[in-house]
Structure formats: structure tokens, C-alpha cells
Design a protein around this motif. Structure first.
Motif, PDB file in Angstrom:
ATOM      1  N   LEU A  63       1.141  -1.068  -0.087  1.00 32.93           N
ATOM      2  CA  LEU A  63      -0.051   0.137   0.102  1.00 32.93           C
ATOM      3  C   LEU A  63       1.211   1.202  -0.274  1.00 32.93           C
ATOM      4  O   LEU A  63       0.662   2.038  -0.691  1.00 32.93           O
ATOM      5  CB  LEU A  63      -0.467   0.034   1.182  1.00 32.93           C
ATOM      6  CG  LEU A  63      -2.207   1.120   1.272  1.00 32.93           C
ATOM      7  CD1 LEU A  63      -2.644   1.470  -0.238  1.00 32.93           C
ATOM      8  CD2 LEU A  63      -2.716   0.974   2.443  1.00 32.93           C
ATOM      9  N   ARG A  66       2.059   1.805  -2.894  1.00 31.73           N
ATOM     10  CA  ARG A  66       0.996   1.335  -4.653  1.00 31.73           C
ATOM     11  C   ARG A  66       1.442   0.603  -5.400  1.00 31.73           C
ATOM     12  O   ARG A  66       1.594   1.013  -6.582  1.00 31.73           O
ATOM     13  CB  ARG A  66       1.442   2.712  -4.994  1.00 31.73           C
ATOM     14  CG  ARG A  66       0.953   3.927  -4.504  1.00 31.73           C
ATOM     15  CD  ARG A  66       0.587   5.322  -5.157  1.00 31.73           C
ATOM     16  NE  ARG A  66      -0.116   6.823  -4.699  1.00 31.73           N
ATOM     17  CZ  ARG A  66       1.596   7.195  -3.686  1.00 31.73           C
ATOM     18  NH1 ARG A  66       2.770   6.613  -3.578  1.00 31.73           N
ATOM     19  NH2 ARG A  66       1.795   8.736  -2.898  1.00 31.73           N
ATOM     20  N   VAL A 122       0.209  -2.942  -6.670  1.00 35.57           N
ATOM     21  CA  VAL A 122      -1.104  -3.262  -6.803  1.00 35.57           C
ATOM     22  C   VAL A 122      -1.201  -4.931  -6.682  1.00 35.57           C
ATOM     23  O   VAL A 122      -1.871  -5.455  -6.096  1.00 35.57           O
ATOM     24  CB  VAL A 122      -1.827  -2.609  -8.106  1.00 35.57           C
ATOM     25  CG1 VAL A 122      -2.814  -3.018  -8.018  1.00 35.57           C
ATOM     26  CG2 VAL A 122      -2.395  -1.056  -7.698  1.00 35.57           C
ATOM     27  N   ALA A 166      -0.424  -5.663  -3.473  1.00 35.24           N
ATOM     28  CA  ALA A 166      -0.866  -5.485  -2.112  1.00 35.24           C
ATOM     29  C   ALA A 166      -3.140  -6.571  -2.782  1.00 35.24           C
ATOM     30  O   ALA A 166      -3.244  -7.445  -1.339  1.00 35.24           O
ATOM     31  CB  ALA A 166      -1.968  -4.420  -2.632  1.00 35.24           C
ATOM     32  N   TRP A 226      -7.792   1.518  -5.979  1.00 41.53           N
ATOM     33  CA  TRP A 226      -7.573   2.725  -5.159  1.00 41.53           C
ATOM     34  C   TRP A 226      -6.225   2.883  -3.794  1.00 41.53           C
ATOM     35  O   TRP A 226      -5.358   3.636  -4.151  1.00 41.53           O
ATOM     36  CB  TRP A 226      -8.704   1.344  -3.257  1.00 41.53           C
ATOM     37  CG  TRP A 226      -8.291   2.776  -2.014  1.00 41.53           C
ATOM     38  CD1 TRP A 226      -8.967   3.848  -1.652  1.00 41.53           C
ATOM     39  CD2 TRP A 226      -7.681   1.728  -1.262  1.00 41.53           C
ATOM     40  NE1 TRP A 226      -8.167   3.995  -0.450  1.00 41.53           N
ATOM     41  CE2 TRP A 226      -7.133   2.866  -0.016  1.00 41.53           C
ATOM     42  CE3 TRP A 226      -7.265   0.416  -0.901  1.00 41.53           C
ATOM     43  CZ2 TRP A 226      -6.784   2.425   1.340  1.00 41.53           C
ATOM     44  CZ3 TRP A 226      -6.475   0.275   0.067  1.00 41.53           C
ATOM     45  CH2 TRP A 226      -6.553   0.984   1.638  1.00 41.53           C
ATOM     46  N   VAL A 227      -5.518   1.296  -4.116  1.00 39.30           N
ATOM     47  CA  VAL A 227      -4.509   0.638  -3.866  1.00 39.30           C
ATOM     48  C   VAL A 227      -3.399   2.183  -4.815  1.00 39.30           C
ATOM     49  O   VAL A 227      -2.480   2.806  -4.542  1.00 39.30           O
ATOM     50  CB  VAL A 227      -3.642  -0.316  -4.010  1.00 39.30           C
ATOM     51  CG1 VAL A 227      -2.768  -0.191  -4.105  1.00 39.30           C
ATOM     52  CG2 VAL A 227      -4.190  -0.865  -3.070  1.00 39.30           C
TER      53      VAL A 227
END
Length: 114
Positions: free
Chosen positions: A21, A24, A26, A29, A55-56
């Protein structure tokens, strides 16, 4: 309930999610989440890999900040991780709790709140 102050004592999926996170990342995550996972941030629910991935990718992208792990509490349901942020976002300083619900080896829910 057990207090855990060591980052390395947290479940691998939680450490991976937090690190991904902040960076960033993705794919990293999403690899920690169930397919129908829900993330709640600033009162908004992001459901499933599509919404959570978006969102990430954009979470706090407009700001530069540093994070510091401040401790964690583990329960039967999951883990509550504390994180201190400092940066150029409104207010400049924030202490957040990331409440993780673990489903098997994966995360099914994350609630982020002060």
C-alpha cells in the motif's frame, strides 16, 4: 488479545499489504486479499480486486509522506496495526489504525480509521 510490538511478528499477508500500500504496488496488495475483500478508507467501501486495486493505485498519490509502524494488537479475528504518517497532506500528521480481518491465509477486510 495480544499486544505485538514487533513488525516481524505480524502475519506475512498483513506486512505485505502494508508495504505494498505504501509503495502503491497494486499486484502485491491484491495478492494478500480474498477475491471479495472489502477495504474501508475515509468512510468509503472498496469491494473486490477491481475497486481495491484502483484505490491502492491512487491512495494518497497526491501527497508525499513517511510512515512508521507504531505497534499492533492481535485478536482471534485478525490484527489491528498502528501507523504514524507525516507529510504534505492536510494536517501534516496522522495516526491511523488498520484493522485486518483474516480469512485463512488471506485478508478479507481492512478498516482504516484514526
Amino acid at each position: 488479545m495480544t499486544n505485538t510490538t514487533e513488525w516481524d511478528a505480524l502475519p506475512t499477508t498483513v506486512r505485505t499489504f502494508m508495504t505494498a500500500l505504501d509503495a502503491r504496488e497494486v499486484d502485491h496488495a491484491l495478492a494478500t486479499l480474498t477475491t471479495n475483500a472489502v477495504v474501508t478508507d475515509e468512510g468509503h467501501d472498496y469491494t473486490g480486486h477491481g475497486e481495491i486495486g484502483a484505490w491502492v493505485a491512487k491512495a494518497a498519490a497526491d501527497f508525499t509522506y513517511t510512515t512508521a509502524f507504531t505497534g499492533a494488537t492481535t485478536t482471534e479475528a485478525g490484527v489491528d496495526v498502528g501507523q504514524h504518517l507525516e507529510g504534505d497532506f492536510p494536517g501534516g500528521v496522522a495516526d491511523l489504525h488498520y484493522r485486518f480481518t483474516i480469512d485463512g491465509a488471506l485478508i478479507s477486510r481492512v478498516v482504516i480509521e484514526p
